[in-house]
Motif scaffolding. Structure first.
Motif, PDB file in Angstrom:
ATOM      1  N   SER A 129       0.804  -1.215   0.000  1.00 55.16           N
ATOM      2  CA  SER A 129       0.000   0.000   0.000  1.00 55.16           C
ATOM      3  C   SER A 129       0.836   1.263   0.000  1.00 55.16           C
ATOM      4  CB  SER A 129      -0.943   0.016   1.208  1.00 55.16           C
ATOM      5  OG  SER A 129      -0.202   0.062   2.410  1.00 55.16           O
ATOM      6  N   ARG A 164      -0.143   2.757 -12.191  1.00 53.66           N
ATOM      7  CA  ARG A 164       0.919   1.746 -12.218  1.00 53.66           C
ATOM      8  C   ARG A 164       2.282   2.402 -12.004  1.00 53.66           C
ATOM      9  NH1 ARG A 164      -2.060  -0.394 -16.598  1.00 53.66           N
ATOM     10  NH2 ARG A 164      -0.608   0.583 -18.073  1.00 53.66           N
ATOM     11  N   SER A 191      -3.018   2.062  -6.091  1.00 51.58           N
ATOM     12  CA  SER A 191      -4.206   1.394  -6.628  1.00 51.58           C
ATOM     13  C   SER A 191      -5.433   2.287  -6.668  1.00 51.58           C
ATOM     14  CB  SER A 191      -4.519   0.148  -5.783  1.00 51.58           C
ATOM     15  OG  SER A 191      -4.733   0.500  -4.430  1.00 51.58           O
ATOM     16  N   SER A 192      -5.310   3.557  -6.270  1.00 50.44           N
ATOM     17  CA  SER A 192      -6.472   4.439  -6.277  1.00 50.44           C
ATOM     18  C   SER A 192      -6.040   5.869  -6.531  1.00 50.44           C
ATOM     19  CB  SER A 192      -7.224   4.367  -4.939  1.00 50.44           C
ATOM     20  OG  SER A 192      -6.475   5.010  -3.920  1.00 50.44           O
TER      21      SER A 192
END
Length: 244
Positions: free
Chosen positions: A145, A213, A218-219
């Motif tokens: 994360s 990427r 991821s957000s």
């Protein structure tokens, strides 16, 4: 510049008004001691340049007020000023459309910096969110994360390295991906990004995916936090105005 300050603690409200007015004679500050009072102020005069919102209001939940004001007054940026510095609160606020998050224990200089960043079209998040995208209490973040790029930035900072260019330049983004990132950081949805850049929504989706990427996130919210840290002290001004 007209600023609406919402805080139900009289001493803090008074202190923050004094601090913000210290930005210059061009700044006027209206204080509201409750969500209800703030609603009345905005209903009577929605022509504010900035709203500063405390999350801990006596008559409403701060996140609910944030959602309400972003929906009703989308052109007015909202900066959260909170006693909390939990990463989860920062992330949630940005998710709901806040253009900044300033812990109350921050210095006057940091508050001024945050307001300047937001009024210049950027998003400010506090540097302490760098330690994790977890709950902000020092617990380790979940695996994967924390963007790898941020770890590099932190290592360089701890080693005292001087970066002459933003580390974003090393991510290998194409010019169009950089344009998309700049608009993404302004909180614009894919449809508006597509319209601004004269692209199809599907093409924008592909560019957004490539940007996430490259940042190893991821957000969109994690992208905001990542870029804010990578460009030092929350500032993202160099990335806010893509060519049309």
């Amino acid at each position: 510049m007209k600023v609406l300050l919402i805080d139900d603690h009289p001493l803090i409200l008074s202190a923050l008004k004094t601090v913000i007015q210290g930005l210059g004679d061009h700044v006027s500050v209206v204080g509201a001691a409750s969500a209800a009072e703030a609603r009345g102020v905005l209903a009577a005069d929605p022509d504010f340049d900035l709203v500063l919102l405390d999350l801990a209001l006596g008559d409403a939940h701060g996140f609910d007020v944030l959602t309400e004001f972003r929906a009703q007054y989308p052109a007015v940026p909202v900066v959260v000023v909170s006693a909390s510095d939990r990463s989860s609160d920062v992330i949630h606020a940005v998710d709901l459309g806040a253009m900044g998050f300033v812990p109350k224990r921050a210095s006057n200089e940091i508050l001024f910096e945050a307001l300047n960043v937001v009024m210049s079209g950027g998003i400010y998040v506090p540097p302490m969110t760098l330690r994790s995208f977890g709950d902000g209490d020092g617990a380790p973040a979940a695996a994967g994360s924390v963007p790898q790029a941020l770890a590099v930035v932190r290592e360089q900072a701890e080693a005292g390295a001087v970066q002459k260019t933003p580390p974003l330049a090393s991510l290998g983004l194409t010019p169009r991906q950089t344009d998309v990132l700049a608009l993404l950081l302004q909180g614009k949805p894919n449809k508006l990004i597509a319209r601004d850049l004269n692209l199809s929504v599907e093409t924008v989706k592909d560019h957004v995916a490539a940007v996430l990427r490259a940042l190893n996130v991821s957000s969109r919210t994690q992208a905001v936090l990542a870029v804010s840290q990578m460009t030092h002290q929350g500032g993202i001004n160099a990335w806010r105005n893509p060519p049309r």
